[in-house]
Design an enzyme around this catalytic site. Structure first.
Site, PDB file in Angstrom:
ATOM      1  N   ARG A 229      28.443  39.865  33.151  1.00  0.00           N
ATOM      2  CA  ARG A 229      28.981  40.249  31.670  1.00  0.00           C
ATOM      3  C   ARG A 229      29.309  38.929  31.060  1.00  0.00           C
ATOM      4  NH1 ARG A 229      33.776  42.476  33.491  1.00  0.00           N
ATOM      5  NH2 ARG A 229      34.957  40.658  32.952  1.00  0.00           N
ATOM      6  N   HIS A 233      35.911  41.791  29.416  1.00  0.00           N
ATOM      7  CA  HIS A 233      35.518  43.107  29.774  1.00  0.00           C
ATOM      8  C   HIS A 233      36.139  44.060  28.636  1.00  0.00           C
ATOM      9  CE1 HIS A 233      36.405  46.704  32.427  1.00  0.00           C
ATOM     10  NE2 HIS A 233      37.663  46.857  31.694  1.00  0.00           N
ATOM     11  N   TYR A 242      40.322  33.982  34.306  1.00  0.00           N
ATOM     12  CA  TYR A 242      39.792  34.147  35.733  1.00  0.00           C
ATOM     13  C   TYR A 242      38.479  33.745  35.813  1.00  0.00           C
ATOM     14  CZ  TYR A 242      38.190  38.447  33.462  1.00  0.00           C
ATOM     15  OH  TYR A 242      37.491  39.316  32.388  1.00  0.00           O
TER      16      TYR A 242
END
Length: 323
Positions: A229, A233, A242
């Protein structure tokens, strides 16, 4: 895959990418309350959906399968209208398009697909279902129950996992025991396949083989498409908290659209971009022209026959307006 089919898939991926980018822009402008980007997963979505037979198959998406909707020819204004919260599951005809209303419950569409596949087997329609989920959703209990049920009854269903390496902010290595979603298939007596999810032709071939096997009575298949991705998100997420920049840059070099473009002449690439720009403009105008639906439709079409609880809620809502 012949050159014409490959050009078609590339064009669909470009369209999915440009619509996705515009949806993010519309969210930032306040037109859409929220949006879940799909950048980087176009090959997995377009390649798998393009293998479906729209006359007899059915797809069950999550909230991120814009590329599936594009490949299946779904009305994109109606599809994206779901993000405006003005209608139950979008304003497109799911029965005619063969794409179920998208599902925001983690793992939710998987049980629906298995139920549809059971019906298809009992009715002997010859069709197969495909259902989408991510690596994070693969840890949900519903998915395991669905795969077991499909294995026991040899149902015509394809479980398509887009493993993008992250369950929101949790890396797949910390929540997928054994390191592979496809490997779990053997525990349910069904086929398991891992494929390069950024190679649209490889995805198409793997999905077509799984669908053919399902329709021929060979049972279910788990396809694990390894992808990434490239964006967040969701539009409320910050992947920089992260994920490392080095990791993102490495995967950017494996962008599925860039990879596909290497096989095509400049004229085809320009035509794909022009087509996408025209569709994006029409979809944007269509979305901005939508107006809120009548409030009483909140209670319409929830059930075939309204339940007592729903009717009670409707009465309470009407009384609150008169108060």
């Amino acid at each position: 895959m012949d050159d014409w089919e490959f050009r078609r898939l590339h064009r669909l991926m470009v369209l999915a990418r440009r619509i996705d980018e515009d949806a993010i822009a519309l969210q930032r402008q306040g037109v859409l309350p929220a949006y879940a980007p799909a950048k980087g997963q176009e090959a997995a979505q377009v390649g798998s959906a393009a293998a479906l037979d729209p006359a007899r198959d059915f797809a069950f998406p999550t909230y991120r399968e814009l590329g599936v909707a594009v490949a299946m020819g779904v009305d994109l204004v109606g599809y994206l209208s779901t993000h405006l919260n003005i209608w139950h599951g979008g304003m497109y005809d799911s029965q005619a398009s063969r794409l179920a209303p998208f599902n925001a419950v983690v793992g939710g569409p998987v049980t629906h697909a298995v139920g549809w596949a059971m019906g298809a087997k009992l009715d002997e329609t010859g069709g197969a279902a495909i259902t989408y989920f991510g690596d994070g959703a693969s840890s949900q209990g519903d998915i395991h129950e669905a795969m077991n049920f499909a294995g026991v009854y040899r149902l015509p269903v394809v479980f398509f996992c887009q493993n993008n390496g992250w369950a929101i902010s949790l890396p797949a290595a910390r929540q997928v025991a054994g390191g592979s979603v496809a490997a779990r298939a053997s525990g349910y007596g069904i086929e398991g396949v891992r494929v390069d999810g950024n190679d649209v032709e490889a995805v198409f071939e793997a999905t077509r083989a799984a669908l053919d096997r399902a329709r021929d009575g060979g049972g279910a298949t788990v396809i694990e498409a390894m992808t990434y991705r490239l964006g967040p998100h969701s539009t409320s997420d910050d992947p920089g908290r992260y994920r490392s920049l080095e990791d993102e840059q490495a995967w950017t070099g494996r962008d599925p659209i860039t990879r596909a473009a290497r096989r095509l002449p400049e004229a085809d690439l320009a035509e794909a971009e022009q087509y996408a720009a025209e569709v994006v403009e029409r979809v944007r105008e269509g979305l901005q022209a939508l107006t809120p639906r009548p409030a009483e439709e909140l209670f319409s079409f929830v059930y075939r026959e309204p339940t007592a609880a729903l009717l009670a809620q409707q009465r309470a809502w009407k009384e609150s307006l008169d108060a």
